[in-house]
Design a protein around this motif. Structure first.
Motif, PDB file in Angstrom:
ATOM      1  N   ARG A 150      -3.470 -36.290   3.000  1.00  0.00           N
ATOM      2  CA  ARG A 150      -2.485 -35.345   3.532  1.00  0.00           C
ATOM      3  C   ARG A 150      -1.113 -35.982   3.741  1.00  0.00           C
ATOM      4  NH1 ARG A 150      -6.408 -32.932   8.097  1.00  0.00           N
ATOM      5  NH2 ARG A 150      -8.072 -32.375   6.682  1.00  0.00           N
ATOM      6  N   VAL A 151      -0.965 -37.226   3.379  1.00  0.00           N
ATOM      7  CA  VAL A 151       0.283 -37.943   3.632  1.00  0.00           C
ATOM      8  C   VAL A 151       1.378 -37.518   2.660  1.00  0.00           C
ATOM      9  CG1 VAL A 151       1.371 -40.221   3.644  1.00  0.00           C
ATOM     10  CG2 VAL A 151      -0.879 -39.915   4.651  1.00  0.00           C
ATOM     11  N   HIS A 152       1.050 -37.400   1.387  1.00  0.00           N
ATOM     12  CA  HIS A 152       2.065 -37.063   0.395  1.00  0.00           C
ATOM     13  C   HIS A 152       1.532 -35.962  -0.521  1.00  0.00           C
ATOM     14  CE1 HIS A 152       5.130 -37.342  -2.659  1.00  0.00           C
ATOM     15  NE2 HIS A 152       5.811 -38.128  -1.865  1.00  0.00           N
ATOM     16  N   PRO A 153       2.241 -34.835  -0.590  1.00  0.00           N
ATOM     17  CA  PRO A 153       1.716 -33.698  -1.352  1.00  0.00           C
ATOM     18  C   PRO A 153       1.618 -33.935  -2.855  1.00  0.00           C
ATOM     19  CG  PRO A 153       3.961 -33.269  -0.635  1.00  0.00           C
ATOM     20  CD  PRO A 153       3.520 -34.554   0.032  1.00  0.00           C
ATOM     21  N   LEU A 154       2.333 -34.905  -3.408  1.00  0.00           N
ATOM     22  CA  LEU A 154       2.274 -35.156  -4.847  1.00  0.00           C
ATOM     23  C   LEU A 154       1.109 -36.044  -5.239  1.00  0.00           C
ATOM     24  CD1 LEU A 154       6.078 -35.575  -5.639  1.00  0.00           C
ATOM     25  CD2 LEU A 154       4.646 -33.551  -5.908  1.00  0.00           C
ATOM     26  N   ILE A 155       0.393 -36.563  -4.250  1.00  0.00           N
ATOM     27  CA  ILE A 155      -0.763 -37.410  -4.524  1.00  0.00           C
ATOM     28  C   ILE A 155      -1.975 -36.757  -3.854  1.00  0.00           C
ATOM     29  CG2 ILE A 155      -1.744 -39.735  -4.401  1.00  0.00           C
ATOM     30  CD1 ILE A 155       1.129 -40.745  -3.938  1.00  0.00           C
ATOM     31  N   PRO A 156      -2.600 -35.795  -4.546  1.00  0.00           N
ATOM     32  CA  PRO A 156      -3.687 -35.032  -3.919  1.00  0.00           C
ATOM     33  C   PRO A 156      -4.947 -35.846  -3.666  1.00  0.00           C
ATOM     34  CG  PRO A 156      -3.422 -34.385  -6.212  1.00  0.00           C
ATOM     35  CD  PRO A 156      -2.296 -35.331  -5.889  1.00  0.00           C
TER      36      PRO A 156
END
Length: 161
Positions: A150-156
């Protein structure tokens, strides 16, 4: 996002104006705090937690750096009227943690400008020397992110990466 007036928490004029900044982070929201038409502060509202203990380390380190009187500005938190580095407030969106920082104007460096590159290198060296003097004893570090996905939306799926 509906927030209480920063003037209720910090020593600010009642007529200060709060407006969203053009850019914000993934885990927080940033607002300009204008006084007499001039941006004086940045209000950071944390979106991923409302526990002051989780940012205690960061704020303590920045305060120690500010006290070293470096030749550049350090965005250390403004203390609330109650003498706290941050405020926890109840909003319609739930409990929110807020920090008031001085607004530091400026522009991104021109990477092709050698004088600016040297200046940045000098500032980094000064910052590293100042960091050596920071006393982190007794400062609790926040636990690592458990929900890394959930930290970075581009890294699911970061754990698979």
């Amino acid at each position: 996002m509906h927030l209480p007036s920063p003037a209720d928490i910090w020593d600010l004029p009642k007529d200060c104006v709060v407006a969203p900044l053009d850019r914000g982070g993934y885990n927080n929201h940033l607002f300009r705090v204008d006084i007499s038409g001039k941006t004086e502060y940045v209000l950071r509202v944390y979106g991923n937690h409302s526990n002051p203990r989780l940012i205690e380390h960061e704020l303590s380190v920045v305060l120690q750096l500010q006290r070293q009187k470096l030749p550049f500005s350090v965005p250390a938190p403004e203390f609330t009227r109650r003498g706290e580095m941050c405020a926890t407030v109840n909003t319609p969106d739930g409990m929110k943690l807020m920090v008031m920082l001085p607004f530091l104007g400026g522009a991104n460096p021109d990477v092709s400008n050698l004088a600016q590159t040297k200046s940045v290198g000098t500032a980094i060296a000064q910052l590293l020397n100042a960091m050596k003097k920071v006393d982190a004893r007794g400062l609790r570090l926040a636990p690592p992110y458990i929900d890394l996905d959930r930290v970075h939306p581009l890294i699911p799926e970061p754990l698979k990466a």
